[in-house]
Design an enzyme around this catalytic site. Structure first.
Site, PDB file in Angstrom:
ATOM      1  N   VAL A  64       1.044  -1.599  -0.563  1.00  0.00           N
ATOM      2  CA  VAL A  64       0.145   0.162   0.006  1.00  0.00           C
ATOM      3  C   VAL A  64       0.740   1.096   0.153  1.00  0.00           C
ATOM      4  O   VAL A  64       0.563   1.845  -0.267  1.00  0.00           O
ATOM      5  CB  VAL A  64      -0.903   0.028   1.015  1.00  0.00           C
ATOM      6  N   TYR A 154       6.426   5.392  14.924  1.00  0.00           N
ATOM      7  CA  TYR A 154       5.547   4.485  15.189  1.00  0.00           C
ATOM      8  C   TYR A 154       3.832   5.485  15.765  1.00  0.00           C
ATOM      9  O   TYR A 154       3.012   5.592  15.015  1.00  0.00           O
ATOM     10  CB  TYR A 154       5.124   3.652  16.170  1.00  0.00           C
ATOM     11  N   THR A 188      -1.295  -9.748  18.859  1.00  0.00           N
ATOM     12  CA  THR A 188      -0.882 -10.484  18.028  1.00  0.00           C
ATOM     13  C   THR A 188       0.722 -10.325  17.445  1.00  0.00           C
ATOM     14  O   THR A 188       1.694 -10.123  18.388  1.00  0.00           O
ATOM     15  CB  THR A 188      -1.317  -9.078  16.780  1.00  0.00           C
TER      16      THR A 188
END
Length: 279
Positions: A64, A154, A188
């Protein structure tokens, strides 16, 4: 009737983790899903799983962070399913580093994937949605946007996601397009790779998926410009940047005036230090 019956959605970074859970949940509620992942094999696998369960899905292996590939991803949804009803900007990367030892290459990667990725996909999707008169964009943000230790790149990227969510919501409401963000807490691969993250294996991606399906569905009609924090057991709305009262006004301000204001009338409006927000 399934909540997403007749809808077609694109979910980026859905070869594993949160994205995979979002794709499966959306498909189970009747959506046709374009499963995207930079690891094409993972995208193929998840799309195959959905089809094996009786759902409709195609895969897209691409980054992306590349504008052409992002546009191609949106185009694939229209070509395969005849429409585009929803986009979930989930793809993202993360790492930890001390500020004095950060790596420019890794910083660039975070910005390209986490910021440019949603921007490229979102603008391509908005063009299609404006033409068809409606749609939904769900951005995946993070509580890190308030500033997380050893994660400046981040945190900055997720602050950007919050800003683009608010900006798009303002621009696209008149076109019938809702734009919201989720700030999930889930166990995750990204979390497991971070030694500072508290061990919470019970907070699975599957527990977060219903929130994304809700936002993609007509049940969320009228909800736009929001950032929703969700852990699977806790749901809340995150505050967004705004001016705090009181607003002090003077004809001129000296350095001493500013010091007195921040130590006096504005003292109670100051945010807590970062150490009080992140342990």
């Amino acid at each position: 009737m399934d909540l997403l019956s007749g809808k077609a959605v694109v979910i980026t970074g859905s070869g594993q983790g949160l994205g995979r859970a979002f794709a499966h949940h959306a498909a189970a509620e009747g959506a046709a899903v374009v499963v995207n992942d930079v690891e094409a094999g993972l995208a193929d696998e998840v799309a195959g799983e959905i089809r094996a369960l009786g759902g409709r899905a195609v895969s897209h292996g691409g980054s992306v962070a590349d504008a052409a590939q992002a546009a191609g991803l949106i185009g694939l949804c229209v070509t395969e399913f005849g429409t585009l009803d929803g986009l979930v900007n989930n793809a993202g990367v993360n790492y930890r580093a001390d500020p004095w030892a950060d790596d420019p290459a890794r910083m660039r990667e975070v910005v390209e994937v986490n910021v440019l990725g949603p921007l490229f996909c979102g603008t391509a999707a908005a063009e299609v949605m404006c033409e068809r008169g409606g749609g939904v964009i769900v951005n995946v943000g993070s509580g890190s946007m308030i500033g997380q230790r050893r994660a400046a790149a981040y945190s900055a990227s997720k602050g950007a996601v919050a800003s683009m969510t608010a900006s798009w919501a303002a621009d696209l409401t008149e076109h019938g397009i809702r734009v919201n963000a989720v700030a999930p807490v889930a166990w995750t691969r990204m979390a497991r790779a971070d030694p500072t993250v508290v061990q919470t294996p019970e907070h699975t991606p599957e527990r977060v998926a219903p929130l994304v399906t809700y936002l993609l569905s007509d049940l969320s009609a009228g909800v736009t410009g929001q950032i929703l924090r969700f852990r699977g057991d806790i749901l809340c709305v995150l505050a967004q940047t705004a001016i705090k009262d009181p607003v002090l006004e003077r004809d001129t301000w000296t350095v001493e005036d500013i010091a007195n204001a921040l130590g006096g009338d504005l003292r109670e409006t100051l945010e807590p230090p970062p150490s009080a927000r992140w342990k």
